[in-house]
Design an enzyme around this catalytic site. Structure first.
Site, PDB file in Angstrom:
ATOM      1  N   SER A 171       0.835  -1.192   0.000  1.00 53.65           N
ATOM      2  CA  SER A 171       0.000   0.000   0.000  1.00 53.65           C
ATOM      3  C   SER A 171       0.880   1.256   0.000  1.00 53.65           C
ATOM      4  O   SER A 171       1.657   1.463  -0.938  1.00 53.65           O
ATOM      5  CB  SER A 171      -0.955  -0.040   1.191  1.00 53.65           C
ATOM      6  OG  SER A 171      -1.989   0.900   1.048  1.00 53.65           O
ATOM      7  N   ASP A 271      -9.510  -5.182  -4.891  1.00 53.05           N
ATOM      8  CA  ASP A 271      -8.912  -3.992  -4.287  1.00 53.05           C
ATOM      9  C   ASP A 271      -9.206  -2.775  -5.159  1.00 53.05           C
ATOM     10  O   ASP A 271      -9.041  -2.824  -6.377  1.00 53.05           O
ATOM     11  CB  ASP A 271      -7.394  -4.210  -4.171  1.00 53.05           C
ATOM     12  CG  ASP A 271      -6.665  -3.070  -3.505  1.00 53.05           C
ATOM     13  OD1 ASP A 271      -7.318  -2.123  -3.022  1.00 53.05           O
ATOM     14  OD2 ASP A 271      -5.416  -3.129  -3.466  1.00 53.05           O
TER      15      ASP A 271
END
Length: 346
Positions: A171, A271
């Site tokens: 991330s 995602d």
């Protein structure tokens, strides 16, 4: 008497951060901190310890060493890892990061350095990038017998193979790894050490306009990814098209200059950052970069599922094994100057 919250930098932007009038920052999300395991993690046999890299600025890290036979002689690959958390939550000392690094270090048999960079909003970007680069330089300094930044760490000095130096993250940590790879292509690491490979997992890239299946119109500007960038880097030149978050933004350095030899981009099918990851992979592939790039997708999983999972599910194992094979391999069958166009959808 409890403090009264002041108005946030933006409304409902980062719902897990509260800022009070007295300057206190309260984080409502993030896994708890856990101690290292100097006497070996009971599940993986991995040892860990906390070290200070710098007192001014305050940069620290958690180091990991796999369970090795006595009188181990063979050197191990080195991984410098950057945790996620939108640049404002989580930690190298958190339960999620600790559990994940134990698993990865055990599977890949690497020495790992998990960097504790300073967080926004107390320390807005680009501080996290600066801390992470300083930590990477500190690691590289161990390649030389002479001391550079104080006493060397014995694990890195004894077991680290500086011809197999990797960086990676999840991330926001993947974003950091990308930006450090760009910087390494422009500036030398200490002692001429080079980054062999970089992995980016579910990386935080964004921009001023939606791509792929991302929300459109006003809904795009309401996304956490959009609002969070304003929060963690309020002075960013170019705003959401700043090259740090948008690798194709105006003035961004060419991806052909990435300072590594191979790159693994990992995405998850469920995602919201998935399309940005695939987009980034294609940008690199079309940039003229002379390294080897691969895309690895787990179709049915969500953002950073491998960090949140308390057990090693089949998909967690698949990702760990793919990362391990990437970190261990010195050579690949594909000659330099080509791109690995591989899309395993699991």
């Amino acid at each position: 008497m409890a403090s009264t919250t002041k108005e946030l930098a933006f409304k409902a932007g980062v719902p897990f951060i509260r800022i009070y009038k007295d300057g206190k920052v309260e984080r409502l999300r993030g896994s708890p901190h856990v101690p290292p395991s100097p006497d070996k993690d009971p599940e993986t046999g991995v040892s860990s310890k906390d070290i200070t890299i710098s007192h001014n600025p305050n940069i620290s890290a958690r180091l990991y060493l796999p369970n090795l036979p006595q009188n181990q002689i063979q050197k191990l690959p080195i991984l410098v890892y950057f945790h996620g958390g939108v640049f404002c939550i989580e930690s190298a000392f958190s339960l999620q990061a600790h559990r994940y690094l134990n698993r990865l270090v055990s599977e890949a048999q690497v020495v790992a350095v998990s960097v504790e960079y300073r967080l926004a909003p107390e320390n807005p970007l680009p501080v996290a990038y600066e801390d992470s680069w300083a930590a990477l330089q500190w690691v590289a300094s161990h390649s030389n017998k002479k001391e550079l930044h104080g006493k060397k760490d014995p694990w890195l000095a004894k077991y680290g193979d500086f011809d197999r130096l990797y960086i990676g993250g999840d991330s926001a940590g993947g974003n950091i790894a990308h930006n450090l790879a760009i910087k390494a292509g422009l500036e030398s690491l200490y002692g001429g050490v080079r980054i062999l490979g970089v992995f980016l997992s579910h990386s935080y890239f964004w921009g001023s306009k939606p791509i792929g299946s991302e929300p459109k119109g006003e809904d795009f500007e309401k996304t956490l990814e959009y609002k969070a960038w304003d929060f963690v880097y309020p002075s960013a030149p170019g705003g959401h098209d700043n090259p740090m978050v948008n690798p194709a933004g105006e003035g961004a350095p060419s991806l052909a200059g990435l300072g590594c030899s191979k790159l693994l981009v990992c995405v998850a099918g469920q995602d919201q950052l998935r399309d940005r990851g695939v987009w980034y992979f294609n940008l690199v592939r079309e940039s003229g970069w002379k390294g080897e790039v691969e895309l690895f997708e787990v179709k049915e999983e969500e953002h950073c599922y491998h960090l949140r999972s308390k057990t090693e599910t089949e998909n967690v194992k698949k990702l760990l094994k793919r990362l391990a094979s990437f970190l261990v391999s010195l050579d690949t069958a594909v000659p330099r100057g080509s791109a690995l166009n591989i899309y395993p959808r699991l």
